[in-house]
Design a protein around this motif. Sequence first.
Motif, short mmCIF file in Angstrom:
data_model
loop_
_atom_site.label_atom_id
_atom_site.label_comp_id
_atom_site.label_asym_id
_atom_site.label_seq_id
_atom_site.Cartn_x
_atom_site.Cartn_y
_atom_site.Cartn_z
N GLY A 174 8.11 -3.89 8.87
CA GLY A 174 8.30 -4.53 10.16
C GLY A 174 9.67 -5.16 10.30
O GLY A 174 10.48 -5.14 9.38
N PRO A 175 9.92 -5.76 11.47
CA PRO A 175 11.23 -6.37 11.74
C PRO A 175 11.39 -7.73 11.05
O PRO A 175 10.46 -8.25 10.45
CB PRO A 175 11.23 -6.52 13.26
N VAL A 176 12.59 -8.31 11.17
CA VAL A 176 12.88 -9.65 10.68
C VAL A 176 12.69 -10.62 11.84
O VAL A 176 13.10 -10.33 12.97
CB VAL A 176 14.33 -9.74 10.16
N PHE A 177 12.08 -11.77 11.59
CA PHE A 177 11.79 -12.75 12.63
C PHE A 177 12.52 -14.06 12.35
O PHE A 177 12.72 -14.43 11.20
CB PHE A 177 10.28 -13.01 12.70
N LYS A 178 12.88 -14.77 13.43
CA LYS A 178 13.57 -16.05 13.29
C LYS A 178 12.63 -17.15 12.83
O LYS A 178 13.03 -18.07 12.13
CB LYS A 178 14.23 -16.45 14.61
N THR A 179 11.36 -17.07 13.25
CA THR A 179 10.38 -18.11 12.90
C THR A 179 9.11 -17.47 12.36
O THR A 179 8.81 -16.30 12.65
CB THR A 179 10.00 -18.98 14.11
N GLY A 180 8.37 -18.26 11.62
CA GLY A 180 7.08 -17.79 11.12
C GLY A 180 6.09 -17.55 12.24
O GLY A 180 5.29 -16.62 12.20
N SER A 181 6.15 -18.38 13.29
CA SER A 181 5.21 -18.20 14.41
C SER A 181 5.50 -16.91 15.17
O SER A 181 4.58 -16.25 15.64
CB SER A 181 5.25 -19.41 15.34
N ALA A 182 6.78 -16.52 15.28
CA ALA A 182 7.12 -15.24 15.92
C ALA A 182 6.57 -14.08 15.09
O ALA A 182 6.08 -13.09 15.63
CB ALA A 182 8.62 -15.11 16.10
N ALA A 183 6.66 -14.21 13.78
CA ALA A 183 6.13 -13.17 12.89
C ALA A 183 4.61 -13.08 13.02
O ALA A 183 4.04 -11.99 13.07
CB ALA A 183 6.52 -13.46 11.45
N GLU A 184 3.96 -14.23 13.10
CA GLU A 184 2.50 -14.23 13.26
C GLU A 184 2.08 -13.62 14.58
O GLU A 184 1.09 -12.88 14.65
CB GLU A 184 1.96 -15.65 13.13
N LYS A 185 2.84 -13.87 15.65
CA LYS A 185 2.54 -13.25 16.94
C LYS A 185 2.67 -11.73 16.84
O LYS A 185 1.83 -10.99 17.33
CB LYS A 185 3.46 -13.79 18.04
N TRP A 186 3.71 -11.26 16.18
CA TRP A 186 3.90 -9.82 16.00
C TRP A 186 2.74 -9.23 15.20
O TRP A 186 2.21 -8.17 15.53
CB TRP A 186 5.23 -9.53 15.31
N LEU A 187 2.32 -9.93 14.14
CA LEU A 187 1.19 -9.46 13.34
C LEU A 187 -0.06 -9.32 14.18
O LEU A 187 -0.78 -8.34 14.09
CB LEU A 187 0.91 -10.43 12.18
N LYS A 188 -0.30 -10.31 15.04
CA LYS A 188 -1.48 -10.26 15.90
C LYS A 188 -1.37 -9.12 16.90
O LYS A 188 -2.33 -8.37 17.11
CB LYS A 188 -1.66 -11.59 16.64
N ASP A 189 -0.19 -8.95 17.52
CA ASP A 189 0.02 -7.88 18.49
C ASP A 189 -0.15 -6.50 17.85
O ASP A 189 -0.60 -5.56 18.50
CB ASP A 189 1.42 -7.97 19.13
N GLN A 190 0.20 -6.37 16.58
CA GLN A 190 0.09 -5.10 15.87
C GLN A 190 -1.32 -4.85 15.34
O GLN A 190 -1.61 -3.78 14.82
CB GLN A 190 1.09 -5.03 14.71
N GLY A 191 -2.20 -5.85 15.43
CA GLY A 191 -3.57 -5.68 14.96
C GLY A 191 -3.76 -6.03 13.49
O GLY A 191 -4.81 -5.75 12.93
N TYR A 192 -2.76 -6.65 12.86
CA TYR A 192 -2.90 -7.02 11.46
C TYR A 192 -3.74 -8.28 11.27
O TYR A 192 -4.37 -8.46 10.25
CB TYR A 192 -1.53 -7.24 10.81
N LEU A 193 -3.69 -9.18 12.24
CA LEU A 193 -4.46 -10.42 12.12
C LEU A 193 -5.87 -10.21 12.61
O LEU A 193 -6.14 -9.30 13.40
CB LEU A 193 -3.79 -11.55 12.91
N ASN A 194 -6.75 -11.06 12.20
CA ASN A 194 -8.16 -10.95 12.53
C ASN A 194 -8.35 -11.01 14.05
O ASN A 194 -8.10 -12.05 14.66
CB ASN A 194 -8.92 -12.07 11.85
N PRO A 195 -8.82 -9.93 14.66
CA PRO A 195 -8.96 -9.91 16.12
C PRO A 195 -10.17 -10.70 16.60
O PRO A 195 -11.14 -10.91 15.87
CB PRO A 195 -9.14 -8.42 16.43
N THR A 196 -10.11 -11.14 17.84
CA THR A 196 -11.24 -11.79 18.50
C THR A 196 -11.98 -10.73 19.29
O THR A 196 -11.37 -9.94 20.01
CB THR A 196 -10.74 -12.91 19.43
N VAL A 197 -13.30 -10.70 19.13
CA VAL A 197 -14.12 -9.68 19.78
C VAL A 197 -15.30 -10.35 20.49
O VAL A 197 -15.67 -11.48 20.17
CB VAL A 197 -14.64 -8.63 18.78
N HIS A 198 -15.90 -9.64 21.44
CA HIS A 198 -17.10 -10.14 22.11
C HIS A 198 -18.26 -10.10 21.13
O HIS A 198 -18.33 -9.24 20.25
CB HIS A 198 -17.44 -9.27 23.32
#
Length: 151
Positions: free
Chosen positions: A89-113
């Motif tokens: 993946g890319p390089v991020f300026k902040t950890g929170s930006a990296a976490e957002k990218w992880l979530k957008d890519q589906g790496y983080l635990n998704p929320t489901v119905h």
Amino acid sequence: MLKQDRMAQGFPRLTGLDLQVGGEWAKALYDRAIPNFLKSYARKWGTKVGTIQLKDAVGVNERYDLTETPGGWRLVDKQQNQGNGTFIGPVFKTGSAAEKWLKDQGYLNPTVHSIDITPAMKKAVTKEGQPIARGSKPQFDWRSAVTESVV
């Protein structure tokens, strides 16, 4: 010529950077229509439709690590490079930006119905069945139709 190429002959081909794939129908179905149906369906058993966050659905905590480097935050795939890890993946300026990218890519635990199965619901489904799956007599008796046409 490949089979896929032969099958595609005569059909228009869409190419280019401005090509966009919708997906609005899937959002409407999975995020609105099905949950709305389940809200009224589950009401008779006293349960509600909600959301839950799946735990380690993609193995983020076991396989991926977020680490700070001199250039910024990076994602490390710990299973690559013979277990030593490899930056992905890319390089991020902040950890929170990296976490957002992880979530957008589906790496983080998704929320489901979700819907809780109550004891009353379980009993009703196992004893009475569901309308679409309930056994019933066929509307059309094919046996009498065959004997009438043979006679």
